[in-house]
Design an enzyme around this catalytic site. Structure first.
Site, PDB file in Angstrom:
ATOM      1  N   ASP A 183      41.324  33.867  37.012  1.00 60.13           N
ATOM      2  CA  ASP A 183      40.744  35.007  37.717  1.00 60.13           C
ATOM      3  C   ASP A 183      41.178  36.305  37.044  1.00 60.13           C
ATOM      4  O   ASP A 183      42.342  36.669  37.070  1.00 60.13           O
ATOM      5  CB  ASP A 183      41.191  34.987  39.181  1.00 60.13           C
ATOM      6  N   HIS A 185      40.068  39.155  38.044  1.00 54.16           N
ATOM      7  CA  HIS A 185      40.231  40.032  39.221  1.00 54.16           C
ATOM      8  C   HIS A 185      39.704  41.438  38.992  1.00 54.16           C
ATOM      9  O   HIS A 185      40.158  42.391  39.643  1.00 54.16           O
ATOM     10  CB  HIS A 185      41.708  40.081  39.623  1.00 54.16           C
ATOM     11  N   GLU A 235      32.266  37.520  44.370  1.00 54.71           N
ATOM     12  CA  GLU A 235      32.955  37.744  45.640  1.00 54.71           C
ATOM     13  C   GLU A 235      32.717  39.148  46.180  1.00 54.71           C
ATOM     14  O   GLU A 235      32.845  39.389  47.378  1.00 54.71           O
ATOM     15  CB  GLU A 235      34.459  37.498  45.489  1.00 54.71           C
ATOM     16  N   ASP A 257      30.825  34.895  49.160  1.00 52.85           N
ATOM     17  CA  ASP A 257      31.830  34.678  50.194  1.00 52.85           C
ATOM     18  C   ASP A 257      31.125  34.594  51.539  1.00 52.85           C
ATOM     19  O   ASP A 257      30.394  35.515  51.923  1.00 52.85           O
ATOM     20  CB  ASP A 257      32.842  35.837  50.175  1.00 52.85           C
ATOM     21  N   HIS A 284      33.655  31.736  47.426  1.00 49.96           N
ATOM     22  CA  HIS A 284      34.928  32.459  47.487  1.00 49.96           C
ATOM     23  C   HIS A 284      35.477  32.340  48.899  1.00 49.96           C
ATOM     24  O   HIS A 284      34.753  32.553  49.875  1.00 49.96           O
ATOM     25  CB  HIS A 284      34.656  33.920  47.132  1.00 49.96           C
TER      26      HIS A 284
END
Length: 381
Positions: A183, A185, A235, A257, A284
């Protein structure tokens, strides 16, 4: 049957649950939350609840249309997450009223079990090997970790060595028959991601997640075309229109998500849209029990599903766990890294209402850390 009450509960470690009550005693649960903005979403749920009180809960799609389109200003993480939790609760009521799991209402299961992965940290590389070994011993066949902690705008040699060292440690601990995902991020700039991704390729990660911030969809196609590692994102995308540019850019894995992207109703449609691009779905879910239960209902009915995120045992669960809020934890018991098909009506779980009410407001609102570069400027967390 009519909706009589909508309640919300802010519970540790950082989750928000909602409860929809009907005049026939059937109750549905949802999980509407933006991590770090739970109080804001709670207000949005209260506003949307005005559209539901006194209405027939079985008209799930009509409620979704009204909640998402009934206001001139639409979309975004707060409103989409508020809708998501209420949508989950409405589907929960629909299944319970008919005595079937939601996956039956969605057309039935297309698989017998769902593969899940477990988190092993990664902000700090210390302990990656031990953490991966622990998940292998627990039966998991896949893990995910952050690629790095704070990242320079352009990676130094040391930065690249640190990222690849994490990947090498994970691959060595997993062997050739298990997977790890990395990830990013959103901590990397586009040029930085392009610079680092080839160094991960020898370790064959399952995917590299969010190598770009969602602010830059116009740069995604160039990155996916150049990357030797499959790219995942989603996400922080909240609708079909949000995910379309990512699909057109050629991402390999989409990660909507269930508590952010409009709930079961919209994620089901997102998954169908992704299928037309030959893109896989990996929902997610570093969240709580209702979000995970809703994710599973979609995962079991989605042909292009890849793997499910879940937060049981995750590093941030301090003071509360997913299993603390369900009566029967068996539905979340892993078997060789997989979850079995839920058979109970609705979302397939019984929320421990007494535990939820007791936990409401027990901890202050959670907010994500704020990081800065060495020169004092803002850095992505």
């Amino acid at each position: 049957m009519k909706i009589t009450k909508v309640e919300t509960f802010a519970v540790p470690p950082r989750w928000l649950l909602c409860r929809i009550e009907t005049d026939e005693g059937i109750v549905g649960w949802g999980e509407p939350v933006v991590e770090g903005r739970a109080a804001t979403v709670r207000t949005a749920v209260g506003e949307l609840a005005e559209l539901l009180i006194g209405k027939d809960p079985s008209r799930v799609e009509d409620h979704w249309q009204l909640m998402t389109k009934g206001s001139f200003y639409r979309g975004g993480p707060v409103l989409s997450s508020a809708v998501a939790g209420l949508d989950q609760a409405l589907w929960d009521i629909a299944g319970k009223s008919l005595g079937v799991p939601v996956h039956v209402l969605l057309g039935g299961a297309v698989r017998d079990r769902v593969r899940a992965y477990s988190w092993v940290g990664g902000d700090d590389p210390a302990g990656i090997t031990d953490a991966v070994h622990a998940q292998v011993e627990a039966g998991f066949t896949a893990v995910k970790m952050n690629a790095c902690g704070p990242m320079n705008r352009l990676a130094t040699v040391r930065d690249i060595d640190d990222v690849t060292a994490r990947a090498a440690a994970a691959r060595e601990a997993l062997g050739p028959d298990r997977d790890f995902a990395v990830d990013f991020h959103g901590r990397f700039h586009a040029a930085n991601a392009r610079k680092v991704l080839p160094h991960l390729a020898p370790f064959n990660p399952l995917f590299a997640e969010e190598p770009l911030l969602p602010d830059y969809p116009h740069l995604l196609e160039g990155l996916t075309a150049a990357s030797p590692v499959p790219i995942a994102t989603g996400e922080r995308l909240y609708s079909r229109t949000d995910v379309l540019p990512a699909l057109q850019a050629g991402v390999a894995v989409l990660q909507p998500d269930l508590s952010h992207a409009g709930g079961i109703s919209e994620v089901r449609r997102i998954a169908s849209l992704a299928e037309t691009f030959d893109t896989l779905i990996a929902p997610h879910c570093p969240l709580g029990p209702v979000s995970l239960a809703a994710s599973l209902q979609v995962a079991f009915t989605t042909p292009n599903f890849l793997i499910q995120e879940q937060s049981i045992g995750i590093h941030y669960n301090d003071g509360a766990e997913v299993l603390d809020y369900v009566v029967d934890t068996e539905v979340f018991r892993f078997h060789q890294g997989h979850l079995a098909l839920p058979t109970a009506p609705g979302l397939g779980i019984e929320v421990d209402e007494a535990a939820v009410r007791a936990a409401d407001g027990r901890t202050p609102d959670w907010h994500n850390p704020v990081w800065r570069h060495e020169d004092g400027s803002f850095a992505e967390w």
